[in-house]
Design an enzyme around this catalytic site. Structure first.
Site, PDB file in Angstrom:
ATOM      1  N   GLU A 169      43.841  46.016  36.527  1.00 16.21           N
ATOM      2  CA  GLU A 169      43.685  47.313  37.205  1.00 16.21           C
ATOM      3  C   GLU A 169      45.041  47.976  37.482  1.00 16.21           C
ATOM      4  OE1 GLU A 169      43.516  44.432  38.712  1.00 16.21           O
ATOM      5  OE2 GLU A 169      44.545  44.611  40.642  1.00 16.21           O
ATOM      6  N   CYS A 199      40.998  37.948  38.699  1.00 17.07           N
ATOM      7  CA  CYS A 199      41.705  37.037  39.610  1.00 17.07           C
ATOM      8  C   CYS A 199      40.722  36.238  40.481  1.00 17.07           C
ATOM      9  CB  CYS A 199      42.733  37.806  40.426  1.00 17.07           C
ATOM     10  SG  CYS A 199      44.150  36.765  40.847  1.00 17.07           S
ATOM     11  N   HIS A 237      45.943  40.912  36.818  1.00 19.61           N
ATOM     12  CA  HIS A 237      45.414  42.134  37.422  1.00 19.61           C
ATOM     13  C   HIS A 237      45.491  43.291  36.446  1.00 19.61           C
ATOM     14  CE1 HIS A 237      44.711  40.914  41.651  1.00 19.61           C
ATOM     15  NE2 HIS A 237      45.531  39.936  41.293  1.00 19.61           N
TER      16      HIS A 237
END
Ligand SMILES: N[C@@H](CCC(=O)O)C(=O)O
Ligand SMILES: NCCCC(=O)O
Length: 256
Positions: free
Chosen positions: A224, A112, A222
């Protein structure tokens, strides 16, 4: 003892009360620690000499996302609007550092804001308010919703035919859903970056760094979030881990 790569994550600088704190979001630390290697946080001191001295300790660098935006002066953009959250310390830490990392061949993964930093560091430009541009989607997360809603899949991405990601996924499926929590995006792609994935409105959602000898990759979404469950996340972090291990072994050979 298991040999694991060491992954440096540059911090954000956030003001809490009267004081500045250097910090990285827990979900980034958890995902990298569990999927890639042992995390060390790099304070955003904007001291390139200090970063240079720390480089021998790391086998890869992870540029996390952030609520803050890159100061537009780094890419000749219009001044940020009143009230825009900036993080000048992080800008001055990561942006001059990125080219050095690529030159040194250190594996680099951006998420990002991290994608935006790599693009800007190499000479690209950003749209500051993608949702205000006719024809583009609103890539921001919905306000006043639970984290689960905000980080839920929001739009498809199309993997390009020659993408590394398709190789890593070992599939010919080119459409995946990703989350979307950003108001800025790539306006002009820097030289030396190749598009890996795009959103339905054409916004670049992932690119690779052509000059990176082992690994240079960035995604606008994202990974993660639910890193152990999403095929794209698993593939990206696995490739990053393997590259960081390769870099670690290369350094060990060089040092004997
Ligand atoms: N603040 C930047 C990056 C967002 C992020 O890293 O999650 C944007 O809104 O585009
Ligand atoms: N765009 C806000 C998301 C920030 C983060 O997940 O770190």
């Amino acid at each position: 003892m298991q040999v694991r790569p060491v992954i440096g994550i540059p911090c954000d600088v956030k003001q809490i009360g009267k004081w500045d704190f250097h910090a990285v979001g827990d979900k980034y630390i958890q995902a990298v620690q569990k999927s890639v290697g042992d995390v060390i946080l790099l304070p955003a001191l904007a001291d390139q000499d200090a970063l240079q001295r720390l480089l021998p300790l790391v086998d890869g660098i992870f540029l996390s996302g952030s609520y803050s935006n890159i100061e537009p002066c780094w890419y000749g953009g219009d001044n940020a609007r009143e009230g825009t959250l900036l993080d000048k310390a992080r800008d001055h830490t990561t942006l001059p550092f990125i080219r050095k990392l690529i030159d040194e061949g250190i594996p680099l993964l951006g998420v990002c804001r991290g994608l935006q930093e790599i693009n800007v560091a190499l000479g690209g430009k950003l749209h500051q308010y993608v949702h205000e541009i006719p024809g583009f989607l609103d890539h921001r997360e919905p306000d006043n919703q639970s984290i689960e809603v905000q980080y839920a899949d929001a739009h498809p991405v199309h993997l390009h035919d020659d993408s590394l990601l398709m190789l890593w996924l070992a599939t010919n499926q080119q459409q995946y859903s990703v989350n979307s929590l950003h108001q800025q995006g790539v306006k002009t792609l820097a030289p030396g970056l190749s598009i890996e994935a795009t959103a339905p409105d054409g916004l670049i959602e992932a690119f690779r760094i052509d000059a990176a000898p082992l690994f240079g990759y960035a995604v606008q979404w994202h990974p993660e979030w639910l890193y152990g469950q999403k095929p794209l996340s698993i593939a990206i972090f696995k490739a990053f881990r393997e590259a960081c291990m390769q870099y670690k072994l290369h350094k060990q050979k060089e040092s004997f």
